[in-house]
Design a protein around this motif. Sequence first.
Motif, PDB file in Angstrom:
ATOM      1  N   GLY A 490      26.390  30.800  53.170  1.00 19.37           N
ATOM      2  CA  GLY A 490      25.525  29.707  52.750  1.00 19.37           C
ATOM      3  C   GLY A 490      25.255  28.773  53.904  1.00 19.37           C
ATOM      4  N   THR A 491      23.996  28.501  54.191  1.00 20.50           N
ATOM      5  CA  THR A 491      23.653  27.661  55.341  1.00 20.50           C
ATOM      6  C   THR A 491      23.990  26.192  55.096  1.00 20.50           C
ATOM      7  OG1 THR A 491      21.392  27.401  54.489  1.00 20.50           O
ATOM      8  CG2 THR A 491      21.800  29.222  56.018  1.00 20.50           C
ATOM      9  N   GLN A 492      24.091  25.765  53.817  1.00 21.66           N
ATOM     10  CA  GLN A 492      24.373  24.366  53.523  1.00 21.66           C
ATOM     11  C   GLN A 492      25.863  24.082  53.450  1.00 21.66           C
ATOM     12  OE1 GLN A 492      21.795  22.303  50.708  1.00 21.66           O
ATOM     13  NE2 GLN A 492      23.618  21.531  49.628  1.00 21.66           N
ATOM     14  N   ASP A 493      26.625  24.931  52.784  1.00 20.76           N
ATOM     15  CA  ASP A 493      28.065  24.685  52.686  1.00 20.76           C
ATOM     16  C   ASP A 493      28.846  25.288  53.845  1.00 20.76           C
ATOM     17  OD1 ASP A 493      27.953  27.366  52.081  1.00 20.76           O
ATOM     18  OD2 ASP A 493      29.045  27.210  50.196  1.00 20.76           O
ATOM     19  N   GLY A 494      28.203  26.170  54.631  1.00 19.55           N
ATOM     20  CA  GLY A 494      28.859  26.731  55.798  1.00 19.55           C
ATOM     21  C   GLY A 494      30.006  27.665  55.479  1.00 19.55           C
ATOM     22  N   ARG A 495      30.058  28.193  54.258  1.00 22.15           N
ATOM     23  CA  ARG A 495      31.153  29.068  53.860  1.00 22.15           C
ATOM     24  C   ARG A 495      30.706  30.531  53.883  1.00 22.15           C
ATOM     25  NH1 ARG A 495      32.349  25.151  49.424  1.00 22.15           N
ATOM     26  NH2 ARG A 495      34.379  24.183  49.832  1.00 22.15           N
ATOM     27  N   PHE A 496      31.661  31.397  54.289  1.00 25.65           N
ATOM     28  CA  PHE A 496      31.469  32.823  54.114  1.00 25.65           C
ATOM     29  C   PHE A 496      32.045  33.233  52.764  1.00 25.65           C
ATOM     30  CE2 PHE A 496      31.017  32.748  58.730  1.00 25.65           C
ATOM     31  CZ  PHE A 496      29.978  33.651  58.906  1.00 25.65           C
ATOM     32  N   LYS A 497      31.315  34.115  52.052  1.00 27.86           N
ATOM     33  CA  LYS A 497      31.808  34.708  50.809  1.00 27.86           C
ATOM     34  C   LYS A 497      31.839  36.206  51.000  1.00 27.86           C
ATOM     35  CE  LYS A 497      29.769  30.666  49.677  1.00 27.86           C
ATOM     36  NZ  LYS A 497      28.766  29.940  50.492  1.00 27.86           N
ATOM     37  N   TYR A 498      32.745  36.845  50.297  1.00 24.69           N
ATOM     38  CA  TYR A 498      32.892  38.284  50.505  1.00 24.69           C
ATOM     39  C   TYR A 498      33.487  38.917  49.257  1.00 24.69           C
ATOM     40  CZ  TYR A 498      37.526  36.426  51.611  1.00 24.69           C
ATOM     41  OH  TYR A 498      38.702  35.736  51.567  1.00 24.69           O
ATOM     42  N   GLY A 499      33.368  40.218  49.191  1.00 23.53           N
ATOM     43  CA  GLY A 499      33.933  40.942  48.059  1.00 23.53           C
ATOM     44  C   GLY A 499      34.048  42.421  48.376  1.00 23.53           C
ATOM     45  N   LEU A 500      34.958  43.073  47.653  1.00 31.09           N
ATOM     46  CA  LEU A 500      35.149  44.521  47.784  1.00 31.09           C
ATOM     47  C   LEU A 500      35.552  45.075  46.431  1.00 31.09           C
ATOM     48  CD1 LEU A 500      35.536  47.189  49.370  1.00 31.09           C
ATOM     49  CD2 LEU A 500      37.910  46.461  49.774  1.00 31.09           C
ATOM     50  N   ARG A 501      34.875  46.137  46.029  1.00 30.53           N
ATOM     51  CA  ARG A 501      35.221  46.840  44.799  1.00 30.53           C
ATOM     52  C   ARG A 501      35.454  48.308  45.136  1.00 30.53           C
ATOM     53  NH1 ARG A 501      31.224  46.153  39.873  1.00 30.53           N
ATOM     54  NH2 ARG A 501      32.023  44.016  40.140  1.00 30.53           N
ATOM     55  N   VAL A 502      36.567  48.841  44.651  1.00 28.10           N
ATOM     56  CA  VAL A 502      36.929  50.236  44.878  1.00 28.10           C
ATOM     57  C   VAL A 502      37.078  50.911  43.522  1.00 28.10           C
ATOM     58  CG1 VAL A 502      38.564  51.832  45.915  1.00 28.10           C
ATOM     59  CG2 VAL A 502      38.151  49.612  46.991  1.00 28.10           C
ATOM     60  N   GLN A 503      36.433  52.062  43.356  1.00 23.43           N
ATOM     61  CA  GLN A 503      36.508  52.805  42.093  1.00 23.43           C
ATOM     62  C   GLN A 503      36.988  54.232  42.369  1.00 23.43           C
ATOM     63  OE1 GLN A 503      32.921  54.455  39.969  1.00 23.43           O
ATOM     64  NE2 GLN A 503      33.467  52.910  38.460  1.00 23.43           N
ATOM     65  N   ARG A 504      37.863  54.702  41.501  1.00 21.74           N
ATOM     66  CA  ARG A 504      38.392  56.066  41.623  1.00 21.74           C
ATOM     67  C   ARG A 504      38.295  56.758  40.270  1.00 21.74           C
ATOM     68  NH1 ARG A 504      39.901  60.855  41.885  1.00 21.74           N
ATOM     69  NH2 ARG A 504      41.853  61.567  42.827  1.00 21.74           N
ATOM     70  N   ILE A 505      37.565  57.888  40.229  1.00 20.93           N
ATOM     71  CA  ILE A 505      37.471  58.695  39.019  1.00 20.93           C
ATOM     72  C   ILE A 505      38.685  59.619  38.982  1.00 20.93           C
ATOM     73  CG2 ILE A 505      36.052  60.248  37.654  1.00 20.93           C
ATOM     74  CD1 ILE A 505      34.728  57.580  38.180  1.00 20.93           C
ATOM     75  N   ILE A 506      39.553  59.413  37.995  1.00 21.93           N
ATOM     76  CA  ILE A 506      40.775  60.211  37.890  1.00 21.93           C
ATOM     77  C   ILE A 506      40.547  61.456  37.048  1.00 21.93           C
ATOM     78  CG2 ILE A 506      43.195  60.192  37.143  1.00 21.93           C
ATOM     79  CD1 ILE A 506      43.167  57.152  37.652  1.00 21.93           C
ATOM     80  N   ASP A 507      39.865  61.295  35.922  1.00 16.57           N
ATOM     81  CA  ASP A 507      39.617  62.419  35.012  1.00 16.57           C
ATOM     82  C   ASP A 507      38.243  62.219  34.387  1.00 16.57           C
ATOM     83  OD1 ASP A 507      39.944  64.651  33.288  1.00 16.57           O
ATOM     84  OD2 ASP A 507      40.607  63.307  31.683  1.00 16.57           O
ATOM     85  N   ARG A 508      37.336  63.163  34.603  1.00 17.29           N
ATOM     86  CA  ARG A 508      35.974  63.012  34.101  1.00 17.29           C
ATOM     87  C   ARG A 508      35.845  63.361  32.622  1.00 17.29           C
ATOM     88  NH1 ARG A 508      31.934  62.161  37.691  1.00 17.29           N
ATOM     89  NH2 ARG A 508      32.604  62.034  39.873  1.00 17.29           N
ATOM     90  N   ARG A 509      36.643  64.254  32.135  1.00 16.45           N
ATOM     91  CA  ARG A 509      36.504  64.656  30.732  1.00 16.45           C
ATOM     92  C   ARG A 509      36.766  63.474  29.802  1.00 16.45           C
ATOM     93  NH1 ARG A 509      35.985  68.932  27.578  1.00 16.45           N
ATOM     94  NH2 ARG A 509      36.951  68.947  25.535  1.00 16.45           N
ATOM     95  N   HIS A 510      37.802  62.714  30.071  1.00 19.26           N
ATOM     96  CA  HIS A 510      38.122  61.538  29.263  1.00 19.26           C
ATOM     97  C   HIS A 510      37.716  60.251  29.963  1.00 19.26           C
ATOM     98  CE1 HIS A 510      40.322  63.905  26.312  1.00 19.26           C
ATOM     99  NE2 HIS A 510      40.924  64.530  27.304  1.00 19.26           N
ATOM    100  N   TRP A 511      36.978  60.398  31.035  1.00 16.52           N
ATOM    101  CA  TRP A 511      36.467  59.290  31.832  1.00 16.52           C
ATOM    102  C   TRP A 511      37.566  58.251  32.096  1.00 16.52           C
ATOM    103  CZ3 TRP A 511      32.612  59.773  34.818  1.00 16.52           C
ATOM    104  CH2 TRP A 511      32.095  58.670  35.479  1.00 16.52           C
ATOM    105  N   THR A 512      38.603  58.724  32.763  1.00 19.52           N
ATOM    106  CA  THR A 512      39.697  57.864  33.186  1.00 19.52           C
ATOM    107  C   THR A 512      39.366  57.341  34.575  1.00 19.52           C
ATOM    108  OG1 THR A 512      41.253  59.177  31.894  1.00 19.52           O
ATOM    109  CG2 THR A 512      42.181  57.723  33.573  1.00 19.52           C
TER     110      THR A 512
END
Length: 836
Positions: A490-512
């Motif tokens: 943000g140019t006004q507050d001068g703060r950096f924001k960040y995020g990370l999301r990690v997804q792992r499909i364990i079992d597709r049949r039961h969508w775990t």
Amino acid sequence: MRFVIPPVLLLLLLLMGPACWAQRISFSGRITETNGQPVPFASVFVRGTSQGATADENGRYQFTLTGTVDTLTASAIGFAPVGKAVTGTAARQTLNFVLGSGSVSLGEVVVRPRENPAYRILRRVDANRRRNQKTSLTAYDYDSYARNELLINNLPDQLSRRKLLRQITAVADTLGLERDANGRPVVPIFASEVLSHYYQNNEPLRQREEVSKTQMHGAAPREGSVVSQIMGSSFQDWDFYRNWIRIVGKDFVSPIAEGWKFSYEYELQDSLMVGDDYCYKLKVTPRRPQDLAFKGTIWITTDTYALRKLDVEVSTQANLNFIEQIAVRQELAPTEAGPWLPTVTRFVIGIRPSKGSTGVLARISTVYTNFRVNQTQPLAFYDKPLEVAADAYDVPPGYFAANRPDSLSRQEQLTLTVLDTVRQLPAVRSMMELADIVVNGYYPLGKVDLGPLLATVGYNNIEGLRLRVGFRTSTEWSRDWQLRPYLAYGTQDGRFKYGLRVQRIIDRRHWTVANFEHRHDIDQVALLDNDYALENPLFEAAARLGNISNSRPLLRDLTSVSVQSDLFRGFTQRVMLRRQQFEPLYPFLYYTQEARLGSPTTANFTLSEVILESRYARDEVLVANNQNRRTAVGLKRWPVFTVRYTLGLNNLLGSDFRYQKFNLLIDHSLRLGQLGRTTYRIDAGYIPSTVPYPLLKSHLGNQSFFYNAGAYNLMRFFEFVSDRYAGLQLEHQFGGFLLNSLPAIKQLNWRLVGTTNLLWGSVSDANRRITPTTDPATGQPLPAFQSLGRLPYAEVGYGVENIFKIVRVDFLHRLTYRNRPDARTFGVKVSLKFSL
């Protein structure tokens, strides 16, 4: 392989017909007086039987007899009966009668209206519905072949000269693809062929489709996308025995619906053979041309009164947007158990934004073979409604030519050849990439997709100009893992924001699925736990941009780990561990000890939570796309229940509070026939703990100009907060009901809507006392919150949608809490909705 009967053999079969089948003779003619004037409504019959017919107002009659007959008799009141011998065995015979005057002694005369003979047939269809409808089977399965085509037609000369279309047209002309009746090119865009096996269990209703091979031509969607998976037969269930047929999101009344007499006019036109079945041929016409109904022809068998064949289309006067043509043709055959199943269905829909403009034509042909009935499968077999084979997109050359159950016409073959050729053109490939960006909001770049592009630049009064960059990994990087990082400034507050999301499909049949997320970003108290209500993109943009001070902004650090799985069909369980730190960016304090004057206060707080969520959707079909996100497809007939329990743990990882939250959400859409459709949402919750108001339920208001079905549209942001509440949001869409009957209005194709929002809620005294009204250090007042009183919050609305085909205007009235400061008692809000 198709078997063609030689003409000589066909002639022999026709000659042998009377010896092979029961004798059927069709009689027609005219009944007149001796002066040549017609005798209207005279009777023609075989004495001693119930076989016969009634002449029309011009004295003409027509009917068919089964069996042998030697004499026909004609009679009418005031005339002497006349009999006439039947000679020969010709299948069609003409007998004219001349009636002379005769005296008759009349007693009491009872005059009754003459019933349409088609009504008797429709009543028999109703009476035999159960024995003929496929839902009477315990289970059935079959092989399915679905072919889908998408074409552009009515191209003006100026548009057809553009580079992309000019190249496609040149290929089509070179290969000999026909043009339309006006000599304009018909440009094929996309085609697909799908071979699958479809299973259905009727009690309880369960469906499963196993796609074995899929072949796409032309400007095709990505392999693995939702669109690429739903082109089989699962989502083309044409059952005209049901009262309503769902097409393009609209409900069309079936011509053999149980309430047929209220929606259709019928005319018995003929009796004739359809294949091996002798059938009544009926013309069907909507009683009101603006209704969502069909016109055309249906064929009903004379022995079992089953639907044998159907050829119908939707009236061009129907209350639909952009639709130029909808046509359905279907043939059915009886199963060994009795009920009938479709053997071929052909569906055509033409879409045109305005009269004379360029249009899009879609053609879908489905062929069903190798039927098996009443062979049930275990219910667990249906847990995954759609299964696409891992090698479904790996199609050897000539595979479909050898395995499709019908043969392609020459034009269909040319269409596929044109599409396979133009797909290699650079201009077409660039167009497909652009379309993918528009639909998905990401720019594909090898093993990652950059975006979402719409979030790259934003503005609000806390951050000023917000710049954001992020990406997600694609299935080319990993089929079972996905990373989604981003960085914002943000140019006004001068703060950096960040995020990370990690997804792992364990079992597709039961969508775990396991998820990890860490985020450091600005959020708003008014939008916490209201994500489900941010349904309108225009509203969401207005709520997150511009002046966000009214919604009480705060800096939020979030870290969460969750696992979800489908325990059985329709039931999804999710467990989440979540830690959050909040730094309010507006004046806020709460008491850290006993809530009384003189106790220590602070602004920041930390939460550690365990969240258990159960979701049950009885008939929902979820399809995972190539980004491992599931989308609900098809129509849900049952309510969707979501129950969530949140436990806040004190002194764990620095947490400041111990608390509990209980939430219940119910969503449902009810089809009410010609009265339209009602959608309702019940949202209830209870927080039996003492916590500051950012942890309570902030009911979502709407101070924007845009209507939002998930918000209370005349409530201000943060106007009401509750720790126990129950809300009902109800909307009824009348469709063309009422307005279709008004002569001056019906041409506009406007549609009425009605809304009602009710909310009950309260806050405990302990939760009121935990936040001071003034800053103990400065004596300055702090922003307060309000709760509902004994009366519920209530607002009602009425409006018109489909203005200029995309605009909806709602007029809203606030019924309670009208005297509060800045309360808006009336409002007009606009929304945009593309609806057919």
